[in-house]
Every structure is written in C-alpha cells, then in structure tokens.
Design an enzyme around this catalytic site. Sequence first.
Site, PDB file in Angstrom:
ATOM      1  N   LYS A  60       0.844  -1.203   0.000  1.00 47.64           N
ATOM      2  CA  LYS A  60       0.000   0.000   0.000  1.00 47.64           C
ATOM      3  C   LYS A  60       0.880   1.255   0.000  1.00 47.64           C
ATOM      4  CE  LYS A  60      -0.358  -0.307   5.052  1.00 47.64           C
ATOM      5  NZ  LYS A  60      -1.166  -0.817   6.173  1.00 47.64           N
ATOM      6  N   ARG A 109     -10.923  -0.480  14.215  1.00 46.50           N
ATOM      7  CA  ARG A 109     -10.589   0.352  13.066  1.00 46.50           C
ATOM      8  C   ARG A 109     -11.304  -0.184  11.826  1.00 46.50           C
ATOM      9  NH1 ARG A 109      -4.482   1.038  10.714  1.00 46.50           N
ATOM     10  NH2 ARG A 109      -4.953  -1.095  10.048  1.00 46.50           N
ATOM     11  N   TYR A 163      16.283  30.662   8.860  1.00 44.02           N
ATOM     12  CA  TYR A 163      15.084  31.374   9.302  1.00 44.02           C
ATOM     13  C   TYR A 163      15.085  31.558  10.810  1.00 44.02           C
ATOM     14  CZ  TYR A 163      12.766  30.896   4.750  1.00 44.02           C
ATOM     15  OH  TYR A 163      12.432  30.991   3.427  1.00 44.02           O
ATOM     16  N   MET A 165      12.023  24.641   3.111  1.00 50.60           N
ATOM     17  CA  MET A 165      11.258  23.843   2.153  1.00 50.60           C
ATOM     18  C   MET A 165      12.148  23.007   1.233  1.00 50.60           C
ATOM     19  SD  MET A 165       8.415  25.039  -0.646  1.00 50.60           S
ATOM     20  CE  MET A 165       7.403  25.900   0.549  1.00 50.60           C
TER      21      MET A 165
HETATM   22  C1  LIG Z   1      -0.431  -1.745   6.884  1.00 50.50           C
HETATM   23  C2  LIG Z   1      -1.012  -3.062   7.256  1.00 50.50           C
HETATM   24  C3  LIG Z   1      -0.208  -4.211   7.305  1.00 50.50           C
HETATM   25  C4  LIG Z   1       1.296  -4.143   7.249  1.00 50.50           C
HETATM   26  O1  LIG Z   1       1.754  -3.665   8.486  1.00 50.50           O
HETATM   27  P1  LIG Z   1       3.297  -3.505   8.859  1.00 50.50           P
HETATM   28  O2  LIG Z   1       3.280  -3.088  10.285  1.00 50.50           O
HETATM   29  O3  LIG Z   1       3.824  -2.442   7.966  1.00 50.50           O
HETATM   30  O4  LIG Z   1       3.951  -4.813   8.631  1.00 50.50           O
HETATM   31  C5  LIG Z   1      -0.832  -5.442   7.481  1.00 50.50           C
HETATM   32  N1  LIG Z   1      -2.177  -5.523   7.649  1.00 50.50           N
HETATM   33  C6  LIG Z   1      -2.977  -4.430   7.641  1.00 50.50           C
HETATM   34  C7  LIG Z   1      -4.442  -4.601   7.841  1.00 50.50           C
HETATM   35  C8  LIG Z   1      -2.432  -3.169   7.463  1.00 50.50           C
HETATM   36  O5  LIG Z   1      -3.224  -2.084   7.471  1.00 50.50           O
END
Ligand SMILES: *Cc1c(COP(=O)(O)O)cnc(C)c1O
Length: 344
Positions: free
Chosen positions: A33, A128, A242, A290
């Site tokens: 992701k 969640r 700055y 920046m």
């Molecule tokens: C992001 C995520 C993972 C991976 O988690 P890591 O801590 O990066 O290994 C696995 N399962 C779900 C549901 C996630 O949201």
Amino acid sequence: MSTATLTIDLDAIASNWRALANIAQAETGAVVKADAYGLGADRVARHLAAQGARQFFVAVAEEGVALRRALGSGPSISVFSGHMDGDAETIRAASLTPLINSLDQMLRHVEALPGHPFGLQLDSGMNRLGMEPAEWSALRDIALAQNPTLIMSHLACADDPNHAMNEAQRAAFDDMTAGIDVPRSLSATGGILLGADYHYDLVRPGVGLYGGLPFIDAIPVVTLDIPVVQVRDVAAGETVGYANSWTAKRPSQVATISAGYADGLIRAMGPKAQMHAGDMAVPVIGRVSMDLITVDVTDLPEPPKSLQLLGLHQSVDTVAGFADTIGYEILTSLGSRYNRVWRT
Ligand SMILES: *Cc1c(COP(=O)(O)O)cnc(C)c1O
C-alpha cells in the site's frame, strides 16, 4: 544532479521478505500500500513476485488497479478497505479481492459481483476495520456460504511483545473463527515476531520488508544522498537560517544541501538531526526549510559534495527518532522530487 538520490535496494527487500517468511513458516504476502511505503509498488511487487510472493495487499482499490497492471494476472491483490461504494467495476476489471469489512459491504459485493472472490475482515479489538463479534455472528453462516478466500484481523499493539492486547486479540480471533475451514491471517510485521501462535496460514508484512522496526534484523533498504549546493564560512556570532535559529560559537563552515520539508524531511526533526559524510556524523543546524537544509561541516577534513541522511549509518527509525515519529512516516513521506534508483 541537483536533486537528492534515493536508492532502493530491491534485493534487500527480497531478503527481508524471505527472512520473515522463514520466521513465519506460513504463506507470506507483501503489503505494498501507499506505493510500497513510498518505495515504488510496481518495482517492489514485481521483484517479490519473481521471488515467489503470491499475495499482495493494498489499502484501496485504485492502488490495486495500478498494481495489477504491474503484476499481470496471477498473483492475488487484496484490498483492506474492502468493497466500497462505486468500486465494483474496478474490482472486477482488475481482479481484486476486497476484504469485506461490514454487512453493508458484504451485501454490496454479492449483489454487484456474485461469485467474485472476497475475504473477510474481523475486528478483534482494534476498532478500526472489520466486523465486530456481534455483527459477525449474525452474518457468519451467510458469508461462509459464499466461499471467502481469507479471514483476517489486525493487531493494534504488536510492536510491543509484552502488551496484553496481543494475547487478547489472538483469543478473540480464535473465538470468532473456531471451526471455520478458511485460511486465516492475523499478523503484520510485528505479529510475525510474536511467535508461532500468531502466524496462522498467512502473514502480511509491510514495514519489515522495507527495513523498518519492529523487524530489528531487517537489512537496510534505502539510501538517501543529498547534494551540497554551497559551503560557506560563518564567523563566530553570525546566525544561520530562518528566525536566526542557530548562532555560530566558533568560526564555522556551513553546507547548504538540496532537500527540505517539501521532500519529506520534516521540519520537526531539525534540531536533533544529523547527516553523514562517509563515517562521520555532522549536525543539522538552523531550521529545515522547504528545499534546503543547513549542516555544520566544520569538523570534516574537506568540504563534502553530498551528505547522507539514510543509509548504513542511519536507519529510517533513527531519522524518525529525530522528529519523534515512526519509520513508517519517514518512508511514506519521501518526496517525489528525488531521483529514485532501484538497485538489484
Ligand atoms: C499496513 C497493514 C499491514 C502491514 O503492516 P506492517 O506493520 O507495515 O507490517 C498489514 N495488515 C494491515 C491490515 C495493514 O493495514
């Protein structure tokens, strides 16, 4: 080259994947992701698929479309946000597997795409995503009759092996899945390290693949080298940056480097951060701006051409510590201006 170079070691990612698979002794997927935590989902996923990874995970359907293009048909691509309103055509066309989070999503999925593969997400306490125990008991028989490919849940505190929540969630997951003959998955990187009780049939590592904690034995994956734009002499008593936030206590040499908070080098890390010139650490001084950061290079034997923020001397978690955040946020913030180089 005036932009910084971010080097991503694909073989290191593959080694971390194999190391986690070896610990888990279960099918090992890969979470890609957010563009594989900022490191390039298409290249990372293709490299892992070539090593034998067969299950990939993304957050939203749109990420799955791009990933399907990169991977071709074959590997499964699962979507944590499930089957959201308006996603049916995307899910169908890209052959995605939504991980269904609620009764609403379940109905939407079977109405729009009867017979299309899906998994189920249960809430074992994190609150969640996923179905809560009551919702799940109401839906369970109907859902199982549709042949889900996976039942999963997610741990809230797996980065702390002593946290009582781990065992509580494992027990809740066991309760909710007792007697069910569908592959199960509970653990991301942290859960893999909690031991065999947490591995079930499939594990879903993300950050550990990319060299981050809690996988303490991970091989480093990213190197970030930032070119020096200029080096100047600063007299004792003069200020830098700055808000005049740094004052030279001695005659100093200050290097100005070509990256800043627009490149994900977050401003909050300023006062604690350091960079490396070879083996030598040098302090960031003044405000992170920046596009530029100033570094005190007085103690180096000669003015540097570039300085390194991430690499063998300094991990993403060390850099995260400068800004009181986590390695995940440093990785996913790495900016689009870098010259990205993928090494195998
Ligand atoms: C992001 C995520 C993972 C991976 O988690 P890591 O801590 O990066 O290994 C696995 N399962 C779900 C549901 C996630 O949201």
